[in-house]
Design an enzyme around this catalytic site. Structure first.
Site, short mmCIF file in Angstrom:
data_model
loop_
_atom_site.label_atom_id
_atom_site.label_comp_id
_atom_site.label_asym_id
_atom_site.label_seq_id
_atom_site.Cartn_x
_atom_site.Cartn_y
_atom_site.Cartn_z
N LYS A 1 1.43 8.58 -8.14
CA LYS A 1 1.77 7.16 -8.30
C LYS A 1 1.53 6.70 -9.74
O LYS A 1 2.32 5.93 -10.30
CB LYS A 1 0.94 6.32 -7.32
CG LYS A 1 1.39 6.42 -5.88
CD LYS A 1 2.74 5.74 -5.67
CE LYS A 1 3.09 5.58 -4.21
NZ LYS A 1 4.36 4.86 -3.98
N ALA B 1 21.85 8.10 9.98
CA ALA B 1 23.20 7.55 9.90
C ALA B 1 23.49 6.55 11.01
O ALA B 1 24.45 5.76 10.90
CB ALA B 1 24.23 8.69 9.96
N TYR C 1 -1.91 12.23 -4.46
CA TYR C 1 -1.12 11.04 -4.19
C TYR C 1 -1.33 10.00 -5.28
O TYR C 1 -0.36 9.46 -5.84
CB TYR C 1 -1.51 10.46 -2.83
CG TYR C 1 -0.87 9.13 -2.50
CD1 TYR C 1 0.48 9.03 -2.22
CD2 TYR C 1 -1.64 7.96 -2.48
CE1 TYR C 1 1.06 7.80 -1.91
CE2 TYR C 1 -1.08 6.74 -2.16
CZ TYR C 1 0.28 6.66 -1.89
OH TYR C 1 0.84 5.45 -1.59
N ALA D 1 8.12 6.77 -0.26
CA ALA D 1 7.17 7.65 -0.96
C ALA D 1 6.76 8.77 -0.03
O ALA D 1 6.89 8.68 1.20
CB ALA D 1 5.93 6.88 -1.40
N GLY E 1 -13.75 0.33 24.51
CA GLY E 1 -15.17 0.03 24.59
C GLY E 1 -16.07 1.17 24.16
O GLY E 1 -17.23 1.25 24.58
#
Length: 312
Positions: free
Chosen positions: A144, A33, A140, A70, A189
């Protein structure tokens, strides 16, 4: 324009790009909010995404919805029934939003889906395209795909235009998960056993995806179509790490461990899925968008990596 997922990785980038199209007004959905958005976007507070979400007054003066919210793919799933949880948000929540939008007279609904609808892996040189038979393998991707089917059925029923965009891995400022981990390893590295991987993978820079989404909110030919999104340059994991190192100003220290050996070691420690993402190929053919929408990704891979490295 109404944008869901406005505080997410993709949604936050979309606000700036969407503010440049249409009438320039963006209503950004948020659970916070106290949220304040840039570019003059108006906050619209919701209590989450589900079939019970209240969308009253959300569509006042809105003719396009861009749905980026999502339940995203997670590496360490804790739900007892993952598919049920993905369906609750990605299918039920999406279709409830779309029905409310259609009833309010929204002209176009742009849905950010995923290449996982197509599947998890391609053979080198055989990129996924919009015409391939969907073959989602995880909850997932299944959620979709089910949402896509429901949206196109709703389009036929109501006349509201639906646009589906399927991106592969998205990278850019604020990226997380494995991409962020790789950047951290390169900065430190750390020698990585990833110097002999000869796969081919497609990516899409955050700014390139935002550009395609914005185009799809307006272009007449985008309506009621599926579009693949990609940078247009595929790389092996080894090549990606070397170019990521260049973007970071740190040479990649890559050890030439054979991919088969790396995969076997990952499998032994229960990380077969991680090995597949590192060593497998996943190519995306975005030529349809370039051909039919005139879309040209504004960023090269190297510029996208530099922006990800700078974090802006």
């Amino acid at each position: 324009m109404l944008l869901t997922g406005a505080t997410g990785f993709v949604g936050a980038a979309l606000i700036e790009r969407l503010a440049r199209v249409g009438d320039g007004r963006v209503r950004a959905c948020t659970r916070d909010a106290k949220a304040v958005f840039a570019h003059g976007a108006e906050a619209f507070v919701i209590d989450g995404l589900s079939a019970a979400t209240s969308w009253d007054r959300a569509f006042d003066a809105v003719d396009v919805v861009v749905h980026a919210a999502a339940r995203v793919h997670v590496m360490n799933e804790t739900a007892a029934d993952p598919l049920q949880e993905f369906r609750r948000v990605n299918v039920d929540g999406t279709l409830h939003l779309a029905r409310c939008a259609a009833r309010a007279g929204v002209r176009r609904f742009v849905f950010i889906s995923s290449v996982k609808v197509n599947g998890e892996e391609t053979r080198p040189g055989q990129a996924f395209s919009e015409t391939d038979m969907p073959a989602p393998l995880d909850p997932y991707g299944v959620s979709k795909w089910e949402a896509e089917q429901g949206l196109f059925a709703l389009a036929q029923e109501t006349g509201m235009e639906v646009v589906v965009i399927r991106p592969p891995l998205v990278y850019g400022p604020g990226v997380g998960a494995n991409f962020l981990s790789m950047m951290r390893w390169l900065r430190r590295g750390v020698p990585l056993p990833l110097g002999a991987i000869h796969n081919r993978r497609s990516l899409v820079a955050l700014d390139n995806l935002a550009d395609l989404v914005a185009l799809c909110t307006q272009h007449p030919a985008a309506a009621n179509q599926v579009w693949m999104a990609a940078d247009g340059e595929d790389m092996s994991t080894s090549q990606l790490l070397r170019r990521m190192g260049q973007a970071l100003g740190r040479p990649a220290r890559l050890l030439p461990v054979p991919a088969w050996l790396l995969g076997a070691c990952c499998t032994l420690i229960g990380k077969a899925g991680f090995a597949r993402r590192l060593c497998g190929s996943l190519q995306v053919d975005s030529s349809k968008a370039q051909r039919e929408l005139g879309w040209v990704p504004p960023l090269t891979v190297d510029e996208g990596l530099r922006r990800a490295a700078r974090g802006k």
